[in-house]
Design an enzyme around this catalytic site. Structure first.
Site, short mmCIF file in Angstrom:
data_model
loop_
_atom_site.label_atom_id
_atom_site.label_comp_id
_atom_site.label_asym_id
_atom_site.label_seq_id
_atom_site.Cartn_x
_atom_site.Cartn_y
_atom_site.Cartn_z
CG ASP A 35 3.77 -2.73 6.16
OD1 ASP A 35 2.84 -3.28 6.77
OD2 ASP A 35 3.66 -1.62 5.60
CB SER A 36 4.07 -9.30 6.87
OG SER A 36 3.77 -9.44 8.25
CB THR A 37 -0.73 -10.43 5.32
OG1 THR A 37 0.15 -11.52 5.00
CG2 THR A 37 -0.95 -9.59 4.08
CG ASP A 38 -3.13 -11.35 10.07
OD1 ASP A 38 -2.56 -10.51 10.78
OD2 ASP A 38 -4.32 -11.26 9.73
CG ASP A 42 8.58 -15.26 -1.25
OD1 ASP A 42 8.73 -14.60 -0.19
OD2 ASP A 42 8.23 -16.43 -1.27
N GLY A 43 9.53 -11.80 -0.51
CA GLY A 43 10.49 -11.20 0.42
C GLY A 43 11.41 -12.23 1.07
CD GLU A 103 3.10 -6.52 -1.74
OE1 GLU A 103 3.13 -5.95 -0.64
OE2 GLU A 103 2.49 -7.60 -1.94
N PRO A 159 0.16 -15.77 1.82
CG PRO A 159 -0.37 -14.06 0.32
CD PRO A 159 -0.98 -15.11 1.17
CG ASP A 178 -0.12 -0.22 2.50
OD1 ASP A 178 0.42 0.75 3.05
OD2 ASP A 178 0.00 -1.39 2.95
N1 AG3 Z 1 -0.48 -5.10 7.48
C1 AG3 Z 1 -1.44 -5.98 8.08
C2 AG3 Z 1 -1.49 -5.90 9.55
C3 AG3 Z 1 -2.26 -7.03 10.14
C4 AG3 Z 1 -3.71 -6.94 9.91
N2 AG3 Z 1 -4.34 -8.09 10.46
C5 AG3 Z 1 -5.64 -8.24 10.57
N3 AG3 Z 1 -6.45 -7.29 10.20
N4 AG3 Z 1 -6.08 -9.36 11.05
C6 AG3 Z 1 -0.95 -3.84 7.13
C7 AG3 Z 1 -0.23 -3.26 6.00
C8 AG3 Z 1 -0.16 -1.79 6.14
N5 AG3 Z 1 0.89 -1.26 5.39
#
Ligand code: AG3
Length: 282
Positions: free
Chosen positions: A155-158, A137-138, A106, A162, A86
């Protein structure tokens, strides 16, 4: 009939936002991507139906992710951002004239393209001259690169889908290896509150603690993330997040922040007892 976006915070708790418009929906090679416009949170986007960024509260996450390490080491010049499609973390980094190079890795190009289209609030600095975008892939990138970084921002997802590879011992070890002497790693560290995210918080902390000379977590209040109580990891080769904090860094660069300040910085590392205990048991 009104439409709502709902995220399952646990099997027994849901969080819903009333939607003005569902702006975009697709399935990329890696994940389901949706953009919405809402009454309360402005625009927001989700990956696999988990909330990533809302226009209303993204500043909290991105300011805390970036200004904390930069205040501890204002000499940071070379930065690696893993994930963060983002652009919010990059935006905060570009506010430092002292930062010379930002490599952002990313995995999902579509996330970046769509954020540039629909979320300029976070994505508008991805065109800064210092930014290099890599769509890969990081976890592979940190294994293969010969670069050295002063700061790595994960700055990842859960850790499902991925983002999973960004929570492994191997990944953290590779990050350690490509950090300079005063290197710092910060990462999205889940929430201590509900069982699932608490479990991930403990796992991540245990791994970081075993690899880095220093590892702790710090907190912020992020209303759109599960429980609203969210953590960041701070791991370093020695720099201490409070003892080494430089008092003047924001004034020096005239950076105006909405959430971050020096008191918040110090207070963010003061952890509730139940969080301390869970981390000690990790
Ligand atoms: N990264 C995700 C944070 C975790 C969100 N988890 C959730 N909603 N269960 C956010 C990226 C911002 N740059």
């Amino acid at each position: 009939m009104s439409k709502w976006f709902t995220e399952d915070w646990t099997n027994n708790v849901k969080f819903s936002i009333k939607i003005k418009e569902h702006l975009y929906s697709s399935r990329s090679k890696y994940q389901k991507i949706d953009f919405y416009d809402s009454y309360e949170f402005g625009r927001f986007f989700t990956l696999d139906d988990y909330l990533m960024v809302t226009e209303k509260d993204e500043f909290i996450y991105h300011e805390m992710m970036i200004h904390v390490p930069l205040s501890v080491n204002p000499l940071i010049k070379n930065v690696l951002v893993i994930g963060g499609g983002d652009g919010g973390s990059v935006r905060e980094l570009t506010r430092y004239p002292s930062v010379e190079k930002i490599d952002m890795v990313e995995i999902d190009e579509e996330v970046v393209k769509m954020c540039q289209k629909l979320l300029p609030l976070t994505a508008n600095k991805l065109t800064d001259k210092r930014v290099n975008l890599y769509f890969e892939d990081g976890s592979k990138f940190v294994k293969g690169t010969e670069e050295k970084y002063d700061l790595i921002v994960v700055d990842s997802t859960d850790p499902i889908g991925p983002g999973e590879g960004l929570f492994t011992t191997e990944f953290y070890q590779n990050c350690y290896n490509i950090l300079t002497e005063n290197g710092i790693l910060v990462n999205q560290h889940e929430s201590p509150y509900f069982d699932d995210t608490k479990y991930e918080m403990k796992r991540a902390h245990k791994k970081l603690k075993n690899i880095f000379e220093f590892a702790t977590v710090y907190q912020a209040f992020i209303p759109s993330y599960a429980s609203g109580h969210w953590l960041f990891g701070f791991a370093s080769k020695g720099l201490h997040p409070i003892k080494d904090v430089k008092e003047d860094v924001q004034t020096k660069f005239k950076i105006k922040t909405k959430y971050y300040n020096l008191e918040v910085h110090k207070a963010a590392f003061a952890l509730p007892n139940y969080v301390k205990q869970e981390l000690e048991n990790a």
